[in-house]
Design an enzyme around this catalytic site. Structure first.
Site, PDB file in Angstrom:
ATOM      1  N   GLY A 122      42.121  29.125  16.292  1.00 45.81           N
ATOM      2  CA  GLY A 122      41.263  28.663  17.367  1.00 45.81           C
ATOM      3  C   GLY A 122      41.689  29.196  18.719  1.00 45.81           C
TER       4      GLY A 122
ATOM      5  CB  ILE B 242      49.758  26.928  19.337  1.00 43.58           C
ATOM      6  CG1 ILE B 242      50.700  25.861  19.939  1.00 43.58           C
ATOM      7  CG2 ILE B 242      50.278  27.375  17.974  1.00 43.58           C
ATOM      8  CD1 ILE B 242      50.816  24.597  19.128  1.00 43.58           C
TER       9      ILE B 242
ATOM     10  CD  GLU C 287      36.391  26.122  12.756  1.00 41.79           C
ATOM     11  OE1 GLU C 287      36.078  25.818  11.598  1.00 41.79           O
ATOM     12  OE2 GLU C 287      36.886  25.333  13.560  1.00 41.79           O
TER      13      GLU C 287
END
Length: 429
Positions: free
Chosen positions: A209, A213, A232
């Site tokens: 995502g 991080i 995604e």
């Protein structure tokens, strides 16, 4: 080409009637001008239900004074409506991959769909640009579709191409695409990124995502080779790796040589990179997040976050106790898909403590906390102190492995919890 059904935003939103259910395209594609025009009609509307993934930018429809006009049921909770959950907004718990079936299989009728698209090409096809995700299925099933025709929306391929004939109202508005600025990783996040990068194989397929991080992980991949992307969400940090040839998709089995994503969030640099780029396929989220598709790729490495993890490996990622914070999203889709992939690694990446110094590795989850990833699905938990491998380990072995990657200040308390729960007679190997 000539734009059919052309009108102003104020005229277009008159298609919305009291009692209607309206799907709003979300993420960076959130159609701000259409939302503003819809909210301006609040005095003449009652009982309009709004559904969407997280939206960005100003919204207004969750204002307490408009509760008689609008109510939101979100599939994922963004920061702009989080405070309204339980009041003018609610949350629908659902896997991201399942949302299109709500529309396609008749579980949820859509009266109006509002989207933000590129201008049509010479054949009359617009592009959904940075957000195909759940919107494609909405356009297929929606009774009326209002399109914001926006020259700043990049033209993308895959499932993104939509004929302008599908739109009942077209509003030409040039509006900046919402930008998500690059987040510079902290020292702690960089340590986590390094730990994760060390277990990513050459030729792996990545899902990750946005945020400190994931960005940190990407900075440690510059010596890797032949990486692929099936995710995604497509974030800006991937662009450098593509330009250097590190990400090329050559080892992928599903959609080789292509970057596959459902939606994208970044700055204009990312959107310009995506524009008219055949290497990028923006696809229906029912396809992107299908475990049967994900597992086809080699060494799928899925990197997801969490709010807290208990000593048995249960991962809470959607709530802080009983307070809803985000949502299930696609975490389980990719955690399971990665686990089924040959050589795959489903990873939960967390800082060992919250900003207030509270351990995120806990003896038990908070009362009311939601288990997004079950203990049976959890395989790797990464912190700045290392990576705990949980697959095939007993409850006590898991607990000890998780204690070892917790913050040093938390380990004594976790040791006590392990002893109270499991005793000292079990052998640990």
């Amino acid at each position: 080409m000539k734009i059919p059904n052309k009108m102003t935003a104020d005229e277009a939103v008159k298609l919305i009637k009291s009692g209607d259910r309206v799907l709003i395209q979300g993420g960076s594609a959130t159609p701000q001008a259409l939302i503003k025009a819809m909210v301006a009609r609040a005095p003449e509307l009652r009982g309009v239900e709004l559904v969407h993934l997280h939206t960005e930018g100003e919204h207004g429809y969750t204002a307490p004074e408009l509760r008689e006009s609008f109510h939101t049921n979100a599939f994922f909770i963004g920061g702009n409506i989080r405070k309204n959950i339980g009041d003018t907004a609610d949350y629908i718990p659902i896997f991201l991959s399942d949302i299109p079936s709500l529309f396609r299989q008749g579980y949820m009728d859509l009266d109006v769909v509002m989207v933000n698209v590129s201008p049509p090409d010479k054949h009359g096809f617009c592009s959904l640009g940075v957000s195909v995700d759940i919107v494609l299925s909405g356009i297929e099933q929606g009774k009326k579709v209002i399109a914001q025709i926006n020259p700043l929306m990049p033209r993308t391929f895959g499932d993104a191409q939509i004929s302008i004939k599908n739109f009942d109202a077209c509003v030409e508005i040039e509006e900046e695409i919402y930008e998500m600025k690059f987040v510079e990783p902290s020292e702690t996040e960089s340590a986590i990124g390094k730990n994760i990068a060390e277990i990513i194989d050459d030729g792996a397929t990545l899902q990750m995502g946005i945020g400190g991080i994931p960005n940190a992980v990407l900075t440690f991949l510059h010596n890797h080779k032949n990486l692929g992307v099936h995710t995604e969400m497509f974030a800006e940090g991937i662009v450098d790796l593509v330009e250097k040839g590190i990400v090329n998709g050559s080892k992928k089995k599903a959609n080789p040589y292509k970057i596959v994503s459902g939606f994208a969030m970044g700055t204009r640099r990312l959107y310009d990179f995506m524009d008219d780029n055949p290497e990028i396929e923006m696809r229906d989220i029912a396809y992107v997040n299908d475990t049967a598709v994900i597992r086809q790729n080699p060494s799928v490495t899925a990197i997801n976050s969490a709010i807290e993890v208990d000593l048995t490996g249960q991962i809470c990622a959607d709530s802080i106790g009983m307070r809803m914070f985000s949502g299930v999203g696609g975490q389980m889709d990719f955690m399971r898909g990665a686990a089924l992939s040959e050589g795959g690694k489903p990873i939960c990446a967390i800082t060992s403590t919250t900003a207030k110094g509270v351990s995120k590795i806990v003896s038990t989850l908070k009362p009311g906390a939601g288990v997004v990833t079950t203990r049976a699905h959890a395989r790797f938990v990464a912190t700045e102190y290392g990576v705990a491998e949980l697959f095939g380990r007993s409850l006590k072995q898991r607990a000890v492995a998780l204690r070892d990657v917790a913050h040093p200040d938390s380990r004594e308390e976790l040791d006590k919890a392990i002893f109270e729960r499991f005793g000292s007679s079990l052998m640990i190997k």
